[in-house]
Write a protein that holds these residues in place. Structure first.
Motif, PDB file in Angstrom:
ATOM      1  N   ALA A  49      -1.827   7.564  -3.220  1.00  0.00           N
ATOM      2  CA  ALA A  49      -2.050   6.932  -4.523  1.00  0.00           C
ATOM      3  C   ALA A  49      -3.176   5.903  -4.476  1.00  0.00           C
ATOM      4  CB  ALA A  49      -0.763   6.272  -5.018  1.00  0.00           C
ATOM      5  N   VAL A  50      -3.366   5.265  -3.327  1.00  0.00           N
ATOM      6  CA  VAL A  50      -4.407   4.238  -3.231  1.00  0.00           C
ATOM      7  C   VAL A  50      -5.727   4.775  -2.697  1.00  0.00           C
ATOM      8  CG1 VAL A  50      -2.709   2.391  -2.971  1.00  0.00           C
ATOM      9  CG2 VAL A  50      -3.698   3.438  -0.925  1.00  0.00           C
ATOM     10  N   GLU A  51      -5.711   5.984  -2.197  1.00  0.00           N
ATOM     11  CA  GLU A  51      -6.914   6.543  -1.568  1.00  0.00           C
ATOM     12  C   GLU A  51      -8.137   6.601  -2.491  1.00  0.00           C
ATOM     13  OE1 GLU A  51      -7.743  10.079   1.587  1.00  0.00           O
ATOM     14  OE2 GLU A  51      -6.460  10.567  -0.125  1.00  0.00           O
ATOM     15  N   PRO A  52      -8.011   7.065  -3.740  1.00  0.00           N
ATOM     16  CA  PRO A  52      -9.204   7.093  -4.599  1.00  0.00           C
ATOM     17  C   PRO A  52      -9.805   5.707  -4.828  1.00  0.00           C
ATOM     18  CG  PRO A  52      -7.478   8.477  -5.537  1.00  0.00           C
ATOM     19  CD  PRO A  52      -6.862   7.703  -4.404  1.00  0.00           C
ATOM     20  N   ALA A  53      -8.962   4.712  -5.029  1.00  0.00           N
ATOM     21  CA  ALA A  53      -9.460   3.350  -5.230  1.00  0.00           C
ATOM     22  C   ALA A  53     -10.157   2.850  -3.967  1.00  0.00           C
ATOM     23  CB  ALA A  53      -8.321   2.414  -5.627  1.00  0.00           C
ATOM     24  N   TYR A  54      -9.620   3.178  -2.817  1.00  0.00           N
ATOM     25  CA  TYR A  54     -10.245   2.784  -1.560  1.00  0.00           C
ATOM     26  C   TYR A  54     -11.625   3.422  -1.433  1.00  0.00           C
ATOM     27  CZ  TYR A  54     -10.983   1.859   3.369  1.00  0.00           C
ATOM     28  OH  TYR A  54     -11.516   1.423   4.563  1.00  0.00           O
ATOM     29  N   GLN A  55     -11.703   4.700  -1.737  1.00  0.00           N
ATOM     30  CA  GLN A  55     -12.979   5.406  -1.630  1.00  0.00           C
ATOM     31  C   GLN A  55     -14.020   4.860  -2.598  1.00  0.00           C
ATOM     32  OE1 GLN A  55     -11.551   9.418  -2.118  1.00  0.00           O
ATOM     33  NE2 GLN A  55     -11.249   9.691   0.089  1.00  0.00           N
ATOM     34  N   ARG A  56     -13.590   4.395  -3.762  1.00  0.00           N
ATOM     35  CA  ARG A  56     -14.507   3.807  -4.745  1.00  0.00           C
ATOM     36  C   ARG A  56     -14.847   2.356  -4.420  1.00  0.00           C
ATOM     37  NH1 ARG A  56     -10.598   5.550  -8.241  1.00  0.00           N
ATOM     38  NH2 ARG A  56     -10.107   3.405  -8.823  1.00  0.00           N
ATOM     39  N   ASP A  61      -7.929  -2.217  -8.166  1.00  0.00           N
ATOM     40  CA  ASP A  61      -7.118  -1.040  -8.459  1.00  0.00           C
ATOM     41  C   ASP A  61      -6.263  -0.660  -7.249  1.00  0.00           C
ATOM     42  OD1 ASP A  61      -6.208   1.108 -10.106  1.00  0.00           O
ATOM     43  OD2 ASP A  61      -7.588   2.467  -9.062  1.00  0.00           O
ATOM     44  N   TYR A  62      -6.848  -0.712  -6.063  1.00  0.00           N
ATOM     45  CA  TYR A  62      -6.115  -0.413  -4.832  1.00  0.00           C
ATOM     46  C   TYR A  62      -4.881  -1.308  -4.728  1.00  0.00           C
ATOM     47  CZ  TYR A  62      -5.299   0.161   0.226  1.00  0.00           C
ATOM     48  OH  TYR A  62      -4.749   0.420   1.456  1.00  0.00           O
ATOM     49  N   LEU A  63      -5.088  -2.612  -4.876  1.00  0.00           N
ATOM     50  CA  LEU A  63      -3.985  -3.560  -4.734  1.00  0.00           C
ATOM     51  C   LEU A  63      -2.959  -3.414  -5.848  1.00  0.00           C
ATOM     52  CD1 LEU A  63      -6.115  -6.588  -3.553  1.00  0.00           C
ATOM     53  CD2 LEU A  63      -4.530  -5.235  -2.148  1.00  0.00           C
TER      54      LEU A  63
END
Length: 119
Positions: A49-56, A61-63
């Protein structure tokens, strides 16, 4: 702790959760128990669920996403801790329990350091 520092720390913590997930996904002892299989599924869902935010590079959003997953992670860790001995007393399961509880505790500490109450 800055949001960027928090994301880096959380990503390292989630790497530990991924290893617990991998162990449980392949543990023959739990394959016939849907409740116990929910533990690796919850870990997978939370990490992905957090992977896309991390990649961006979107720290906010990640947090936000990870904070929203924290109650599910906590419940999964509590369920595993309460029931893993029903499946195996082996050290691998004991260490998975210790690791998973540590993942939740460390995520809570990161959110506390950000002055954001845990999910």
């Amino acid at each position: 702790m800055t949001p960027e520092d928090a994301v880096q720390r959380c990503n390292t913590i989630l790497a530990h959760a991924w290893m617990v997930r991998t162990f449980l996904k392949h543990a023959d002892e739990v394959q016939d128990n849907e409740d116990m299989l929910d533990v690796p599924r919850t870990l997978y869902d939370s990490i992905r669920a957090v992977e896309p935010a991390y990649q961006r590079g979107d720290h906010a959003d990640y947090l936000r996403r990870l904070k929203g997953k924290l109650p599910k992670l906590r419940r999964a860790a509590e369920h595993f801790a309460a029931h893993f001995r029903d499946f195996s007393p082996h050290t691998n399961f004991e260490m998975a329990d210790l690791s998973l509880r540590g993942v939740v505790r460390e995520l809570e500490e990161v959110f506390s350091a950000l002055a954001l109450p845990p999910g």
